[in-house]
Scaffold this active site. Structure first.
Site, PDB file in Angstrom:
ATOM      1  N   HIS A 232      -3.962 -25.540 -39.396  1.00 21.38           N
ATOM      2  CA  HIS A 232      -2.961 -25.441 -38.326  1.00 21.38           C
ATOM      3  C   HIS A 232      -3.532 -24.620 -37.177  1.00 21.38           C
ATOM      4  CE1 HIS A 232      -2.589 -21.601 -40.453  1.00 21.38           C
ATOM      5  NE2 HIS A 232      -2.114 -21.101 -39.315  1.00 21.38           N
ATOM      6  N   ASP A 234      -2.061 -21.633 -34.410  1.00 22.10           N
ATOM      7  CA  ASP A 234      -0.899 -20.757 -34.284  1.00 22.10           C
ATOM      8  C   ASP A 234      -0.199 -21.065 -32.960  1.00 22.10           C
ATOM      9  OD1 ASP A 234      -1.635 -19.613 -36.677  1.00 22.10           O
ATOM     10  OD2 ASP A 234      -2.597 -17.869 -35.780  1.00 22.10           O
ATOM     11  N   HIS A 289      -7.383 -23.589 -37.964  1.00 16.28           N
ATOM     12  CA  HIS A 289      -7.865 -22.760 -39.076  1.00 16.28           C
ATOM     13  C   HIS A 289      -7.042 -23.006 -40.330  1.00 16.28           C
ATOM     14  CE1 HIS A 289      -4.768 -20.470 -36.927  1.00 16.28           C
ATOM     15  NE2 HIS A 289      -4.522 -19.813 -38.052  1.00 16.28           N
ATOM     16  N   ARG A 299      -6.356 -12.981 -52.783  1.00 20.98           N
ATOM     17  CA  ARG A 299      -6.627 -12.668 -51.394  1.00 20.98           C
ATOM     18  C   ARG A 299      -5.330 -12.314 -50.679  1.00 20.98           C
ATOM     19  NH1 ARG A 299      -7.069 -15.792 -46.657  1.00 20.98           N
ATOM     20  NH2 ARG A 299      -8.314 -14.595 -45.172  1.00 20.98           N
TER      21      ARG A 299
HETATM   22  C1  LIG Z   1       6.521 -16.845 -34.561  1.00 19.60           C
HETATM   23  C2  LIG Z   1       6.234 -17.775 -35.433  1.00 19.60           C
HETATM   24  C3  LIG Z   1       4.873 -18.389 -35.574  1.00 19.60           C
HETATM   25  C4  LIG Z   1       4.964 -19.130 -36.895  1.00 19.60           C
HETATM   26  C5  LIG Z   1       6.394 -19.624 -36.841  1.00 19.60           C
HETATM   27  C6  LIG Z   1       7.165 -18.340 -36.432  1.00 19.60           C
HETATM   28  C7  LIG Z   1       7.222 -17.385 -37.647  1.00 19.60           C
HETATM   29  C8  LIG Z   1       6.086 -17.625 -38.666  1.00 19.60           C
HETATM   30  C9  LIG Z   1       4.763 -18.118 -38.072  1.00 19.60           C
HETATM   31  C10 LIG Z   1       3.859 -18.848 -39.078  1.00 19.60           C
HETATM   32  C11 LIG Z   1       2.976 -17.927 -39.944  1.00 19.60           C
HETATM   33  C12 LIG Z   1       2.085 -18.782 -40.875  1.00 19.60           C
HETATM   34  C13 LIG Z   1       1.429 -19.960 -40.150  1.00 19.60           C
HETATM   35  C14 LIG Z   1       2.455 -20.684 -39.263  1.00 19.60           C
HETATM   36  C15 LIG Z   1       1.847 -21.953 -38.666  1.00 19.60           C
HETATM   37  C16 LIG Z   1       3.710 -20.909 -40.066  1.00 19.60           C
HETATM   38  O1  LIG Z   1       3.954 -21.829 -40.807  1.00 19.60           O
HETATM   39  O2  LIG Z   1       4.566 -19.793 -39.908  1.00 19.60           O
HETATM   40  C17 LIG Z   1       2.974 -19.726 -38.211  1.00 19.60           C
HETATM   41  C18 LIG Z   1       3.954 -20.250 -37.138  1.00 19.60           C
HETATM   42  C19 LIG Z   1       3.236 -20.746 -35.887  1.00 19.60           C
HETATM   43  O3  LIG Z   1       2.333 -20.076 -35.373  1.00 19.60           O
HETATM   44  O4  LIG Z   1       3.602 -21.827 -35.461  1.00 19.60           O
HETATM   45  O1  LIG Z   2      -4.763 -15.986 -44.556  1.00 18.92           O
HETATM   46  C1  LIG Z   2      -5.436 -16.308 -43.583  1.00 18.92           C
HETATM   47  O2  LIG Z   2      -6.606 -15.983 -43.455  1.00 18.92           O
HETATM   48  C2  LIG Z   2      -4.828 -17.154 -42.496  1.00 18.92           C
HETATM   49  C3  LIG Z   2      -3.375 -16.839 -42.228  1.00 18.92           C
HETATM   50  C4  LIG Z   2      -2.841 -17.596 -41.067  1.00 18.92           C
HETATM   51  O3  LIG Z   2      -3.498 -18.439 -40.516  1.00 18.92           O
HETATM   52  C5  LIG Z   2      -1.486 -17.316 -40.573  1.00 18.92           C
HETATM   53  O4  LIG Z   2      -0.750 -16.524 -41.194  1.00 18.92           O
HETATM   54  O5  LIG Z   2      -1.134 -17.886 -39.519  1.00 18.92           O
HETATM   55 FE   LIG Z   3      -2.596 -19.099 -38.628  1.00 22.46          FE
END
Ligand SMILES: C=C1C[C@]23C[C@H]1CC[C@H]2[C@@]12CCC[C@@](C)(C(=O)O1)[C@H]2[C@@H]3C(=O)O
Ligand SMILES: O=C(O)CCC(=O)C(=O)O
Ligand SMILES: [Fe+2]
Length: 358
Positions: A232, A234, A289, A299
């Site tokens: 994905h 961010d 990533h 981890r």
């Molecule tokens: C502020 C954010 C950014 C979110 C959504 C919301 C709360 C949680 C974040 C994450 C965290 C983990 C990867 C991700 C891809 C996910 O699944 O939840 C992120 C997402 C994004 O960056 O789109």
């Molecule tokens: O665990 C990791 O190294 C990646 C985590 C991540 O990409 C995320 O929380 O958005």
């Molecule tokens: Fe991420």
């Protein structure tokens, strides 16, 4: 009160299989629902970078006189870099790692007391992107937006206040660091504070907000077939990631494939997010990533997902837009973008792209 991230997904429930979170420690074999193939994710088995190339995201010393250029270069070529000499106390990194380990070490039933609701952002659960895949990811997460007090009280009836203090201090350091990094990267493009209205209006960083995502990737019986966190980008401006001493994070480069980001003690990983890609009119890459898992060590990672207040319109900096062409992207707020992402996932960026006439 500006709109906060807490209500982004209110009108947009995502059905996540919280109740199926397994007790990972009791699984001796990888269940079929956790076995990924290229059908589940096109890039699942994309070639790993040949170790011989030695190509990796740069490690940048923030005190180095040339740090600005190095950061700019890293944002353009990789969309990611690691930093040392960032000024975040080592003890604080150890504290947030301890908190994360302690949270995920709680019994499943206790963790589920703080389960994220379908329309909420905060709490315990699988990663939000889980709904886009047919297979399950080998990880559990905990998202913090605003004060973690209510959730932490349920998790640790005795020690929640200490843990809240750690989160607050961590976020305080991260938000200063994130803004410093954003300006270093923008300065490398000749963009300064006067060029961005919303950021210059207040010097106290009130224009920004963030979410903290704690991740746990348990030891896995068949790591080669499992996926910790699927590929994905961010949705942020920038993400600052702390990883414990166990490798697992990989970044994707079209010319190299998946490149593992080695953990260096005390260093932090910085990712360019989709909003920074938009702001830079496509000059900075939002990096694709993912996290892989392994058979011997659990981890942990802590991601500080940083962006603007939900009602601020982000659009390409005019200085970076060619006078004869239109900007590469339409303007969006973080909130609008998160909603687009919640529906269209990895296609979100291309959906708000302006298509130029050839
Ligand atoms: C502020 C954010 C950014 C979110 C959504 C919301 C709360 C949680 C974040 C994450 C965290 C983990 C990867 C991700 C891809 C996910 O699944 O939840 C992120 C997402 C994004 O960056 O789109
Ligand atoms: O665990 C990791 O190294 C990646 C985590 C991540 O990409 C995320 O929380 O958005
Ligand atoms: Fe991420």
């Amino acid at each position: 009160m500006p709109a906060m991230l807490t209500d982004v997904f209110r009108g947009h429930p995502i059905h996540l299989p919280h109740s199926h979170i397994p007790d990972f420690t009791s699984l001796r074999e990888l269940p079929d629902s956790y076995k990924w193939t290229p059908k589940d994710d096109l890039l699942f088995s994309a070639a790993p970078s040949p170790p011989a190339t030695g190509e990796n995201i740069p490690l940048i010393d923030l005190d180095h006189p040339d740090a600005t250029n190095q950061i700019g270069h890293a944002c353009r070529t990789w969309g990611a870099f690691q930093i040392s000499d960032h000024g975040v106390p080592l003890g604080l990194l150890q504290d947030i790692e301890f908190l994360t380990g302690s949270l995920f070490g709680l019994p499943v039933q206790r963790k589920l007391k703080s389960a994220r609701s379908e329309t909420g952002v905060s709490g315990y659960g699988v990663a939000r992107i889980a709904s886009f895949f047919n297979k399950q990811m080998w990880s559990e997460g905990f998202t913090i937006t605003g004060s973690p007090l209510n959730d932490f009280r349920k998790l640790w009836p005795q020690h929640h206040l200490n843990y809240c203090d750690i989160v607050e201090e961590y976020e305080e350091h991260m938000k200063k660091l994130a803004s410093k990094l954003m300006w270093l990267a923008l300065n490398s493009l000749g963009v300064s504070e006067e060029d961005i209205e919303w950021a210059s209006l207040s010097s106290d960083l009130n224009w920004a907000q963030a979410a903290l995502q704690l991740n746990h990737y348990p030891v896995c019986p068949e790591p080669d077939r499992a996926m910790g966190l699927a590929a994905h980008t961010d949705s942020t401006l920038l993400t600052i990631l702390y990883q414990n001493n166990t490798a697992g994070l990989q970044v994707f480069r079209d010319d190299l494939g998946w490149v593992t980001v080695p953990p260096f003690p005390g260093s932090l990983v910085v990712n360019v997010g989709d909003l920074f890609h938009i702001l830079s009119n496509g000059l900075f890459k939002s990096v694709l990533h993912r996290a892989r898992v392994n058979q011997t060590r659990a981890r942990l990672s802590v991601a500080f997902l940083w962006g603007p207040q939900s009602d601020i319109k982000i659009s390409p900096v005019p200085k970076l837009v060619s006078p004869v062409e239109s900007p590469l992207y339409q303007s969006v707020t973080w909130k609008e973008y998160l909603r687009t992402k919640a529906t269209h996932f990895n296609k979100a960026l291309s959906m708000i792209r302006n298509h130029r006439e050839e």
